[in-house]
Design an enzyme around this catalytic site. Sequence first.
Site: not given
Ligand code: NOJ
Ligand code: CA
Length: 712
Positions: A411, A480, A499, A505
């Site tokens: 979500h 996150h 997160e 990432e």
């Molecule tokens: C940031 C999140 O940390 C990442 O895990 C996610 O893929 C993207 N937003 C898209 O929702």
């Molecule tokens: Ca993030």
Amino acid sequence: MKKLFLLALVLPIAASMLAQTIQSPNGKTTLTFALNATGEPTYRLSFNKKEIVQPSRMAILLKEQPSFDKDFSIAKIDSTIFDETWTPVWGESRTIRNRYKELAVTLRQAAVPDRLFVIRFRLYDDGLGFRYEFPEQASLVHFIVSDEKTEFDLTGDHKAFWIPGDYDTNEYQYSTSKLSEVNGLAGSPASEIHARTPIGTNFVQTPLMMKSADGGYLNIHEAALVNYPAMNLEVDKTSFKLTSHLVPDAVGNKAYLQAPCHTPWRTIIVADKATDILASRLILNLNEPSNIADVSWIKPTKYVGVWWEMHVGKSTWDYAGTQSASTWDLTKLTPSGRHGANTQRVKTYNDFAAKHHFDGVLVEGWNTGWEDWFGKWKEDVFDFVTPYPDFDIAELSNYAKQKGVKIIMHHETSGSVTNYERWMDKAYDLMKKYNYDAVKTGYVGKIIPRGEHHDGQWMVNHFNRVAAKTAERQIMLDAHEPVRPTGLHRSYPNWLACEAARGNEFNAWSVGNPPDHETILPFTRLMGGPMDYTPGIFQIKMSYFDPNKKDQVHTTLAKQLALYITMYSPLQMAADLPEIYEQHLDAFQFIKDVAVDWDDSRYLEAEPGDYLSIARKAKMQNEWFIGAITDENARTATLPLNFLDEKTPYIATIYADAADAHWEQNPMAYQINSYLVTKETILKLKLAAGGGAAVRIRLLTEGDGRNYKAYK
Ligand code: NOJ
Ligand code: CA
């Protein structure tokens, strides 16, 4: 379970002018509470007889009512001791001891004589927690906190590991500097963070990790952040006094409260060894126990996902292949052919997860709205229940069930929280219908209600509401871009991870995370709770996916394995693509084997910003895993295995950097060797610059044969 709760003393008011001093159960820490000449409450803290916090004031300022700041006298003092051992649903150890001395000081002000204010201290052998309490009383019902002025008057210009104070994000790179050199507006440009509200030059976030010139370690954070904004710290660069700074709401107020109530705990953890900071359970202990009666559905989880492939640009979240379409009306959009979350691709991930015994498959980009994603501050972007035409939710649900795998829901709210709140019930109904039992939420973007911040009281309440609602529905949660954790996973054990920091990432599409990043996170962000860092990247240079890309993960491959141990989380992703793992099945074996729940953890060696090595015993198994990592400097980790039991021998499989490995020049060079070891063995593991090592230690079994050499 051992429990002892003793009423030790209730002092008469006659003692009110005296300072009150208590010691922790083993006598290592000492707290003194006193009112100063103007009747302001102050506290001081020492550790091993050395002053850590000098007399520091404490105040809560109110709007349109007299503040709780000065002219106090002591009405009552209560002191108790508490000792209990409790069993977390999951964690770094099987049991946790919660032992402290408590001092509760009830205060009264001459100008408002019938209004009471309580400061409650809990003094642990490894630090202090304290909070402000507002008892039920006729003269204080509803009130607005305009500020909190809690001081931490430190004894010197400590070395600090900090990120800038900010109301909306904690996804910054860390800086390491003296307190006098903090600059919350400099450092990394951070232009890759979508919603940022830096406070100013002198502001930093917590958990704030510090080291004093004489080698002492100190960590300041908070515990049990409920119905209150997060705390940043303002640094006085000449006196080294830190003062709390709360995140405001849309109209500039800090918190709306109704008595009886209390603030979160302010926490100060102290140690003379860095490893003892990592071993502290003070923040978790200050949180309330869980009231979830049936926890059988809560499971530490290892997962893969349709995820990294979008971050490296191989596929997209959205269906039309543009995040700036003038419409996201599906009838008007043409599929780009690059949509990641399509039924066939998700099946491939399910097959891979089933073959390698993973619990879950995260799928991002399955629902409509991604054409209109971040940066627009728009309210209705996602509805959380409408799949894209090429994502067959019913078929995939059946497919996953047959394979014995769970799909993990995603979500992304794009920061439009009003919209998410409207959809939450329907979204969780859909999850239940299709057999999803875990959700990853996301908050990339400026918050709606407009003017609110990620870390303000309104959003803190939202994050906690999601935790409560998912708990009711027996759904596990991974948030996150939330406010940074404060140990609330004790109260909500379904809230496996957050997160709330700069995750792996960033290495895919920005300047990334320097090699010392993961040596700082355990001392800062992870003090509040587990992080979904998403380790396990094997294809380290992004030029593999796009020759024009210069980005890379600032790591060696072996270090990625070590992170499963050094970055504690009951939720761990194997973040790279199945086809990459297929090329390195020997190293991938470690990710398959590594546990995600533990009976015991030993913090073997650590220095924030430089290195750390941790050994953990898998839950209910005679099996240990070790992770050792270093910053940009090569080093040798020296690790005695004296935690092994007498049964001998064990087999240690060591996943190490190759002799010529280097995070930048040769990051994917590794070697794997197995040896016989016993509790007498001392491992000496060579870690490359930016590298690491991972070890699995298990008992020798009949089937192993006799071909293993003893470790030398
Ligand atoms: C940031 C999140 O940390 C990442 O895990 C996610 O893929 C993207 N937003 C898209 O929702
Ligand atoms: Ca993030």
